[in-house]
Design a protein around this motif. Structure first.
Motif, short mmCIF file in Angstrom:
data_model
loop_
_atom_site.label_atom_id
_atom_site.label_comp_id
_atom_site.label_asym_id
_atom_site.label_seq_id
_atom_site.Cartn_x
_atom_site.Cartn_y
_atom_site.Cartn_z
N PRO A 153 -22.08 16.13 20.30
CA PRO A 153 -22.00 17.44 19.63
C PRO A 153 -21.46 17.32 18.21
CG PRO A 153 -20.16 17.17 21.12
CD PRO A 153 -21.02 15.95 21.31
N LEU A 154 -21.88 18.21 17.34
CA LEU A 154 -21.36 18.26 15.98
C LEU A 154 -20.66 19.59 15.76
CD1 LEU A 154 -24.28 16.73 13.85
CD2 LEU A 154 -22.11 15.66 14.47
N SER A 155 -19.51 19.56 15.13
CA SER A 155 -18.76 20.78 14.83
C SER A 155 -19.43 21.51 13.67
CB SER A 155 -17.33 20.42 14.45
OG SER A 155 -17.32 19.68 13.23
N PRO A 156 -19.14 22.80 13.50
CA PRO A 156 -19.68 23.52 12.33
C PRO A 156 -19.31 22.85 11.02
CG PRO A 156 -18.76 25.06 13.93
CD PRO A 156 -18.39 23.69 14.41
N GLU A 157 -18.10 22.29 10.96
CA GLU A 157 -17.67 21.60 9.73
C GLU A 157 -18.51 20.36 9.48
OE1 GLU A 157 -15.72 22.51 12.19
OE2 GLU A 157 -14.38 24.03 11.34
N ALA A 158 -18.83 19.62 10.53
CA ALA A 158 -19.65 18.42 10.38
C ALA A 158 -21.06 18.80 9.95
CB ALA A 158 -19.68 17.63 11.68
N LEU A 159 -21.60 19.86 10.53
CA LEU A 159 -22.94 20.30 10.15
C LEU A 159 -22.98 20.76 8.70
CD1 LEU A 159 -23.91 22.22 13.42
CD2 LEU A 159 -25.04 20.17 12.52
N ALA A 160 -21.93 21.46 8.27
CA ALA A 160 -21.87 21.91 6.87
C ALA A 160 -21.77 20.72 5.92
CB ALA A 160 -20.68 22.84 6.69
N ALA A 161 -20.96 19.71 6.29
CA ALA A 161 -20.82 18.52 5.46
C ALA A 161 -22.14 17.76 5.40
CB ALA A 161 -19.72 17.62 6.02
N MET A 162 -22.89 17.75 6.51
CA MET A 162 -24.18 17.08 6.51
C MET A 162 -25.16 17.79 5.59
SD MET A 162 -26.92 16.43 9.58
CE MET A 162 -25.67 15.90 10.75
N GLU A 163 -25.13 19.11 5.64
CA GLU A 163 -26.05 19.89 4.78
C GLU A 163 -25.77 19.61 3.31
OE1 GLU A 163 -27.32 24.57 4.05
OE2 GLU A 163 -26.10 24.00 5.79
N ASP A 164 -24.49 19.55 2.94
CA ASP A 164 -24.15 19.27 1.54
C ASP A 164 -24.57 17.84 1.16
OD1 ASP A 164 -23.04 21.78 1.27
OD2 ASP A 164 -20.97 21.10 1.67
N TYR A 165 -24.39 16.91 2.09
CA TYR A 165 -24.78 15.54 1.80
C TYR A 165 -26.30 15.42 1.67
CZ TYR A 165 -26.50 10.91 3.01
OH TYR A 165 -27.22 9.75 3.03
N LEU A 166 -27.06 16.09 2.51
CA LEU A 166 -28.51 16.00 2.46
C LEU A 166 -29.06 16.46 1.12
CD1 LEU A 166 -29.53 17.14 6.07
CD2 LEU A 166 -29.53 14.82 5.13
N ALA A 167 -28.33 17.36 0.45
CA ALA A 167 -28.78 17.84 -0.85
C ALA A 167 -28.73 16.74 -1.91
CB ALA A 167 -27.92 19.02 -1.29
N VAL A 168 -27.90 15.68 -1.68
CA VAL A 168 -27.79 14.60 -2.67
C VAL A 168 -28.25 13.26 -2.08
CG1 VAL A 168 -25.88 15.75 -3.86
CG2 VAL A 168 -25.39 14.11 -2.03
N ARG A 169 -28.77 13.28 -0.86
CA ARG A 169 -29.16 12.03 -0.19
C ARG A 169 -30.15 11.24 -1.02
NH1 ARG A 169 -33.57 10.94 3.05
NH2 ARG A 169 -33.34 9.14 4.48
#
Length: 310
Positions: A189-205
């Motif tokens: 499982p991923l926490s909401p915080e982890a999902l939000a951090a992933m979304e921000d990272y994907l923008a600069v991946r």
């Protein structure tokens, strides 16, 4: 006893030399290995000589007394085990070469090696790491924040994290499909915080991709592996620890996995559920975290309880 009769220090030196020649010629042992065997065997021979016995003549009782002396001298269990291994190989060689009629080391018990408890960071220290990562708004900072959030949210092994496919989740799913040891799959499982951090990272991946070349990995790299290596991640994590005011020697990717497990258990998580989350095949592996919790509670009582200060 040796078939050739009693041996003295000169004979011990000859037997050790014969053994080391065999290790070099037949086992292709490295120079450092041979040197370590020589030191350990000479140390044992020196102790036995002080008891009036040659290394080539020693019986099981004398060797047990030698082992006990190592423990009394405060040598670590790993060091005792290494010295015993050298002696066992030596006597096995003598027996196989008919230089002794018996193997006195065969009945010796290895010293018990206590399983070290995993290093753990406190919840406040995890928070300090995350805060330090958030202060860095660069692409590397966003990647580091995503890595830490995912490790701490899902308790992944570092190899599982760094080899995650792209995309790691589909749609609004909150679970990763992780392939762990032995090819076993599990949901993490991923926490909401982890999902939000992933979304921000994907923008600069895209900044970590080789120009014009897509990557099947969530954390791509221009290096030979094609994805961020554990060595590079560990180095970046230690730099972040310094920025967060945490001694870098206490921080590693695996420590974040330990923190995930320990904090969940302290919060009342079921041990079986934790086993599934960590991907352990045997619950005995998971039970190490109960010992971590016990030690934490013991320290709490010793530090805070009023009677402990009397």
């Amino acid at each position: 006893m040796a078939e050739q009769g009693p041996t003295g220090s000169g004979s011990d030196a000859r037997l050790i030399a014969l053994f080391l020649d065999m290790m070099t010629a037949e086992r292709n042992a490295a120079a450092n290995t041979v040197a370590a065997y020589r030191r350990d065997l000479q140390d044992a021979a020196g102790w036995l000589a002080g008891k009036g016995t040659g290394l080539g003549d020693a019986d099981s009782d004398k060797l047990r007394a030698w082992l006990a002396s190592l423990s009394r001298d405060g040598l670590a269990a790993s060091t005792q085990a290494r010295k015993l291994s050298a002696v066992r190989r030596f006597y096995r060689f003598l027996f196989n070469e008919r230089l002794r009629a018996d193997d006195p080391a065969a009945a010796l018990d290895a010293p018990k090696r206590g399983r070290p408890l995993p290093k753990v960071l406190g919840i406040d220290e995890i928070g300090a790491l995350l805060d330090a990562a958030r202060e860095d708004g660069s692409a590397r900072g966003l990647r580091m924040l995503c890595l830490i959030e995912m490790l701490y949210a899902a308790g992944l092994r570092v190899s599982e994290l760094l080899t995650l496919p792209f995309p790691p989740v589909r749609g609004d799913q909150r679970f990763l499909m992780v392939r762990g040891k032995g090819g076993r799959e599990r949901l993490a499982p991923l926490s909401p915080e982890a999902l939000a951090a992933m979304e921000d990272y994907l923008a600069v991946r895209g900044r970590f991709l080789t120009k014009g070349a897509p990557s099947p990995h969530l954390f791509p790299s221009r290096g030979k592996a094609g994805y961020l290596t554990r060595q590079h991640f560990a180095l970046e994590l230690k730099k972040l620890a310094v920025a967060a005011g945490i001694p870098p020697g206490r921080v590693s990717p695996h420590v974040l996995r330990h923190a995930f497990a320990t904090h969940l258990l302290a919060g009342g998580a079921d041990l079986r559920a934790l086993q599934k989350l960590l991907g352990h095949a045997d619950i005995a592996t998971t039970q190490i975290y109960t010992h971590v919790q016990d030690e934490t509670l013991t320290r709490l009582v010793e530090d805070v309880h009023p009677l402990a200060r009397r």
